[in-house]
Motif scaffolding. Sequence first.
Motif, PDB file in Angstrom:
ATOM      1  N   PHE A  68       0.830  -1.209   0.000  1.00 24.36           N
ATOM      2  CA  PHE A  68       0.000   0.000   0.000  1.00 24.36           C
ATOM      3  C   PHE A  68       0.862   1.256   0.000  1.00 24.36           C
ATOM      4  O   PHE A  68       0.537   2.246  -0.660  1.00 24.36           O
ATOM      5  CB  PHE A  68      -0.935   0.004   1.214  1.00 24.36           C
ATOM      6  CG  PHE A  68      -2.146  -0.875   1.050  1.00 24.36           C
ATOM      7  CD1 PHE A  68      -2.497  -1.391  -0.187  1.00 24.36           C
ATOM      8  CD2 PHE A  68      -2.944  -1.187   2.138  1.00 24.36           C
ATOM      9  CE1 PHE A  68      -3.609  -2.198  -0.341  1.00 24.36           C
ATOM     10  CE2 PHE A  68      -4.064  -1.992   1.996  1.00 24.36           C
ATOM     11  CZ  PHE A  68      -4.396  -2.499   0.753  1.00 24.36           C
ATOM     12  N   SER A 114      -3.353   5.786  -1.187  1.00 26.92           N
ATOM     13  CA  SER A 114      -2.210   5.726  -0.270  1.00 26.92           C
ATOM     14  C   SER A 114      -2.716   5.449   1.130  1.00 26.92           C
ATOM     15  O   SER A 114      -3.728   6.000   1.553  1.00 26.92           O
ATOM     16  CB  SER A 114      -1.433   7.049  -0.288  1.00 26.92           C
ATOM     17  OG  SER A 114      -0.494   7.101   0.757  1.00 26.92           O
ATOM     18  N   GLY A 115      -1.993   4.620   1.869  1.00 25.19           N
ATOM     19  CA  GLY A 115      -2.406   4.298   3.229  1.00 25.19           C
ATOM     20  C   GLY A 115      -1.727   5.120   4.287  1.00 25.19           C
ATOM     21  O   GLY A 115      -1.806   4.811   5.467  1.00 25.19           O
ATOM     22  N   SER A 116      -1.064   6.212   3.901  1.00 19.71           N
ATOM     23  CA  SER A 116      -0.251   6.982   4.839  1.00 19.71           C
ATOM     24  C   SER A 116      -0.816   8.376   5.046  1.00 19.71           C
ATOM     25  O   SER A 116      -1.103   9.091   4.080  1.00 19.71           O
ATOM     26  CB  SER A 116       1.191   7.076   4.329  1.00 19.71           C
ATOM     27  OG  SER A 116       1.929   8.019   5.069  1.00 19.71           O
ATOM     28  N   PRO A 157      -9.776   3.615   3.143  1.00 23.63           N
ATOM     29  CA  PRO A 157      -8.957   2.510   2.624  1.00 23.63           C
ATOM     30  C   PRO A 157      -8.380   2.840   1.256  1.00 23.63           C
ATOM     31  O   PRO A 157      -8.994   3.583   0.503  1.00 23.63           O
ATOM     32  CB  PRO A 157      -9.959   1.351   2.541  1.00 23.63           C
ATOM     33  CG  PRO A 157     -11.299   2.021   2.412  1.00 23.63           C
ATOM     34  CD  PRO A 157     -11.206   3.299   3.191  1.00 23.63           C
ATOM     35  N   PRO A 158      -7.179   2.291   0.952  1.00 24.28           N
ATOM     36  CA  PRO A 158      -6.395   1.357   1.767  1.00 24.28           C
ATOM     37  C   PRO A 158      -5.587   2.082   2.844  1.00 24.28           C
ATOM     38  O   PRO A 158      -4.861   3.015   2.533  1.00 24.28           O
ATOM     39  CB  PRO A 158      -5.464   0.707   0.747  1.00 24.28           C
ATOM     40  CG  PRO A 158      -5.271   1.764  -0.295  1.00 24.28           C
ATOM     41  CD  PRO A 158      -6.567   2.518  -0.383  1.00 24.28           C
ATOM     42  N   SER A 159      -5.731   1.654   4.092  1.00 26.97           N
ATOM     43  CA  SER A 159      -5.082   2.319   5.210  1.00 26.97           C
ATOM     44  C   SER A 159      -4.097   1.372   5.886  1.00 26.97           C
ATOM     45  O   SER A 159      -4.464   0.264   6.277  1.00 26.97           O
ATOM     46  CB  SER A 159      -6.133   2.783   6.233  1.00 26.97           C
ATOM     47  OG  SER A 159      -5.531   3.095   7.469  1.00 26.97           O
ATOM     48  N   VAL A 160      -2.873   1.834   6.056  1.00 28.55           N
ATOM     49  CA  VAL A 160      -1.858   1.025   6.725  1.00 28.55           C
ATOM     50  C   VAL A 160      -2.212   0.827   8.191  1.00 28.55           C
ATOM     51  O   VAL A 160      -2.021  -0.251   8.757  1.00 28.55           O
ATOM     52  CB  VAL A 160      -0.473   1.696   6.586  1.00 28.55           C
ATOM     53  CG1 VAL A 160       0.563   0.967   7.438  1.00 28.55           C
ATOM     54  CG2 VAL A 160      -0.035   1.719   5.129  1.00 28.55           C
ATOM     55  N   LEU A 177     -10.600  -2.780   6.338  1.00 27.65           N
ATOM     56  CA  LEU A 177     -10.433  -1.802   5.261  1.00 27.65           C
ATOM     57  C   LEU A 177     -11.777  -1.286   4.774  1.00 27.65           C
ATOM     58  O   LEU A 177     -11.978  -0.074   4.611  1.00 27.65           O
ATOM     59  CB  LEU A 177      -9.656  -2.432   4.111  1.00 27.65           C
ATOM     60  CG  LEU A 177      -8.163  -2.685   4.354  1.00 27.65           C
ATOM     61  CD1 LEU A 177      -7.559  -3.490   3.214  1.00 27.65           C
ATOM     62  CD2 LEU A 177      -7.416  -1.375   4.512  1.00 27.65           C
TER      63      LEU A 177
END
Length: 436
Positions: A68, A114-116, A157-160, A177
């Motif tokens: 991700f 991005s998961g950030s 989502p998508p989340s780290v 997610l």
Amino acid sequence: MDPSFAPYIAVALIILLMAFGAPVFAALALSGAVGIVLVEDFAFLMTRLKSISYSTTAVYTLTIIPLFILMGSFAHHAQVGKKLFDVASRWVGHLPGGLAMAAILTSAGFAATSGSSVATAATVGSVAIPEMKKAGYQGSLSAGAVAAGGVLGVLIPPSVLLIFYAALTETSAGKMLVAGFLPGLLTAIMFMVGIYFIARRGDMRHAVTPRASWGEAVRETGKAWQVMVLFIVVMGGIYLGLVTPTEAGAVGAFVALIMLLMHRPSWPGMLGRIVASFRSTIDTTVMILFTMIGAAVFSYFLTLIQVPNQLAEAVVGSGLPPYLIVAMLLLVFVPLGMFLDAFSMMVITIPIMFPTIQSLGFDPIWFGILAVKMCEIGLITPPVGLNCYVIAGIDRETPLPQIFRGALWFVLLEVITIMILFAFPIITTILPNWMG
């Protein structure tokens, strides 16, 4: 030593080490190691350390994290954030505070690639803040809006962070997610409504862009097709059961790489961009895994002296209403968020709190979303609010205290959103339940 004294010594050691500037993972690992030695002996510690690092990180679910992060990095270099901001400004730029609203919409859109949180804030900030300043926006509103918009990166989502919670609690990563989508959408709407009223009461009502025609707005929307493609590939595949979350991350990263290779303005220095994407992915992933290892050592110490079980038994036997207990647990994140990053908060609190949530019979997915929302607040509150520091690095004309002051409005909006999600769990659970 009496085991009842060991936790106090370990916690005091954490505070002391962090006061001297030790990384969070090192403070947790050393404090946990000292606690284990106090309760057992050094030989026992060495035996456990042989397996803790491997058993903590060799988890299949965690392979999603670098995928991700890599997907988001490729999307960033393909200038997806700039295209999203152009689209959003066409739709809402003419409203009071419209460009700040556009920054929120851009953050929500980029969060879907991005998961950030930090990557979202940095990407959107580099695009949106110059445009808002050009339009006459106050530094506090523009910087605060982008810093707050960045928190959507850990929820939509998508989340780290959602994957991280799923790994800590052995909850379904796919359902976690999917559960973040509606709360993320609600948060974005709340931020935009708040910006509208903040702008109406301030000097921003005239700092608007010319209104675009419906045709122009629709045509511009077509230029941001990458976000829709990535979202459908990743979340559509997971929701329909066509791919596992890990497979979706791999496919999403590959599709994002193709998008980067197709982006002609990025052709000069393409190899450098790809290498930078891999390097940032490695740096972030290693940081997360080291944090997990340090927390695993400390969590094992707490489990050894049965702190989580004792806490669960004490809470369940207290006679307090279950929802009040959950609210009290969530409030613990507020002081922690002033000094720790989101991952550190998770690894410290969840192993202790989760047995209580299970014993009370609450949905772990619902609690997970609420915990992530509380971590979001820590990302924009002083003194450690990481997103605000990121924005300060981008907008060097706006002092850091002013950025924090602008973000405080969004802390209030976060609290209101959390109260809504707390009162209406169905907002969080309806999509995961439809997955079966």
